[in-house]
Design an enzyme around this catalytic site. Structure first.
Site, mmCIF file in Angstrom:
data_model
loop_
_atom_site.group_PDB
_atom_site.id
_atom_site.type_symbol
_atom_site.label_atom_id
_atom_site.label_comp_id
_atom_site.label_asym_id
_atom_site.label_seq_id
_atom_site.Cartn_x
_atom_site.Cartn_y
_atom_site.Cartn_z
ATOM 1 N N ASN A 135 0.858 -1.194 0.000
ATOM 2 C CA ASN A 135 0.000 0.000 0.000
ATOM 3 C C ASN A 135 0.895 1.245 0.000
ATOM 4 O OD1 ASN A 135 -1.844 2.023 0.444
ATOM 5 N ND2 ASN A 135 -2.344 1.419 2.555
ATOM 6 N N LYS A 187 0.057 4.212 -0.368
ATOM 7 C CA LYS A 187 -0.648 5.422 0.088
ATOM 8 C C LYS A 187 -0.401 6.532 -0.944
ATOM 9 C CE LYS A 187 -0.335 3.673 4.721
ATOM 10 N NZ LYS A 187 -0.467 3.890 6.133
ATOM 11 N N HIS A 215 -9.984 1.470 4.946
ATOM 12 C CA HIS A 215 -8.700 1.718 5.602
ATOM 13 C C HIS A 215 -8.908 2.764 6.702
ATOM 14 C CE1 HIS A 215 -4.625 3.010 6.362
ATOM 15 N NE2 HIS A 215 -4.224 1.874 5.826
ATOM 16 N N GLU A 266 -7.266 5.226 7.653
ATOM 17 C CA GLU A 266 -7.049 6.629 7.254
ATOM 18 C C GLU A 266 -8.270 7.167 6.525
ATOM 19 O OE1 GLU A 266 -3.312 5.924 5.283
ATOM 20 O OE2 GLU A 266 -2.408 5.514 7.240
ATOM 21 N N GLU A 299 -5.912 -4.425 10.966
ATOM 22 C CA GLU A 299 -4.887 -3.397 11.194
ATOM 23 C C GLU A 299 -5.237 -2.589 12.438
ATOM 24 O OE1 GLU A 299 -2.777 -2.139 7.350
ATOM 25 O OE2 GLU A 299 -4.734 -1.190 7.255
ATOM 26 N N GLY A 321 2.135 2.550 11.203
ATOM 27 C CA GLY A 321 3.207 3.544 11.129
ATOM 28 C C GLY A 321 3.885 3.854 12.459
ATOM 29 N N SER A 352 2.853 -1.598 10.731
ATOM 30 C CA SER A 352 4.288 -1.674 11.041
ATOM 31 C C SER A 352 4.931 -2.983 10.588
ATOM 32 C CB SER A 352 4.531 -1.456 12.538
ATOM 33 O OG SER A 352 4.096 -0.171 12.918
ATOM 34 N N GLY A 407 2.569 -0.953 4.516
ATOM 35 C CA GLY A 407 2.456 0.467 4.183
ATOM 36 C C GLY A 407 3.820 1.086 3.950
HETATM 37 P P1 PGA Z 1 2.332 0.798 7.910
HETATM 38 O O1 PGA Z 1 0.894 1.020 7.253
HETATM 39 O O2 PGA Z 1 2.908 -0.455 7.321
HETATM 40 O O3 PGA Z 1 3.101 2.033 7.536
HETATM 41 O O4 PGA Z 1 2.147 0.682 9.378
HETATM 42 C C1 PGA Z 1 0.025 -0.044 7.049
HETATM 43 C C2 PGA Z 1 -1.261 0.435 6.436
HETATM 44 O O5 PGA Z 1 -1.662 1.574 6.692
HETATM 45 O O6 PGA Z 1 -1.910 -0.316 5.690
#
Ligand code: PGA
Length: 219
Positions: free
Chosen positions: A7, A9, A84, A86, A147, A153, A181, A202
């Site tokens: 992903n 983003k 997601h 976000e 998640e 993150g 993460s 991510g």
């Molecule tokens: P991350 O994000 O790997 O940066 O923690 C995962 C995601 O948002 O799908």
């Protein structure tokens, strides 16, 4: 075979994407790439399985800036991330997730439904509510990406991932991926958890070196 979803983003320039395509092709692994939607066709034309990070709940019309699931399917997109955290938080999407899933399924897109609790929330209560609301009157297979919001993150892997994934699997009989993460270091531990069917990556997906190392552990 475990699924690996990248992903991106809202990251990477077009020249960086060209470089990613070149390097990922040489890895010759089955991965699903979710780039910024404007780069989807570049990945599709180079033989990758592509997922969108989002679609709208209508096929066409006066919805400036939205992404049509109908157009996505015609372009060759296979998957879509829906829900997601976000999107839920920044774009207030909770209410239209069910509509988005139905419209995406109508257009033969495979759904990866993202769910997860925030810090201090009761994981099982949140998971039950998010999954039952999102899948009301949905009679099709949907992949789940678990998640925990506070693991995205942050490097925080304090959550009982195995137990929560078992709970998800008791609600719905499907593949459950883990996201939050995932990187070249955490993957060593995460890959030992037996009930994880794949990973949603991510930030680490922006580095080919990280992706290479993750794939070495998982595949
Ligand atoms: P991350 O994000 O790997 O940066 O923690 C995962 C995601 O948002 O799908």
């Amino acid at each position: 075979m475990k699924k690996i979803i990248l992903n991106h983003k809202m990251n990477l320039t077009v020249s960086e994407i060209v470089n990613h395509i070149d390097k990922l092709q040489s890895l010759k692994k089955d991965i699903i790439v979710c780039p910024s939607s404007i780069y989807s066709k570049m990945f599709i034309d180079n033989g990758f399985s592509v997922g969108l990070q989002n679609v709208y709940c209508e096929n066409e019309g006066a919805f400036t800036g939205e992404i049509s699931p109908y157009q996505a399917n015609k372009l060759g997109v296979e998957y879509v991330l829906i829900g997601h955290s976000e999107r839920r938080k920044l774009f207030g999407e909770d209410k239209i997730i069910n509509k988005k899933i139905k419209k995406a399924l109508e257009n033969n897109l495979k759904i990866i439904l993202c769910v997860g609790e925030g810090k201090g929330e009761n994981a099982k209560e949140v998971l039950y509510k998010q999954i039952t609301t999102a899948l009301a009157d949905v009679d099709a297979n949907v992949i789940i990406a678990y998640e925990p919001v506070y693991s995205i993150g942050t490097g925080d892997l304090s959550n009982d991932i195995e137990d929560n994934i078992n709970y998800i699997k008791s609600l719905i009989d499907t593949e459950v991926l883990y996201g939050g993460s995932v990187n070249s270091k955490s993957i060593v531990q995460l890959n030992k958890i037996n009930n994880i069917d794949g990973f949603l990556v991510g930030s680490a997906s922006l580095s080919i070196d990280e992706v290479t190392k993750i794939l070495e552990v998982v595949c």
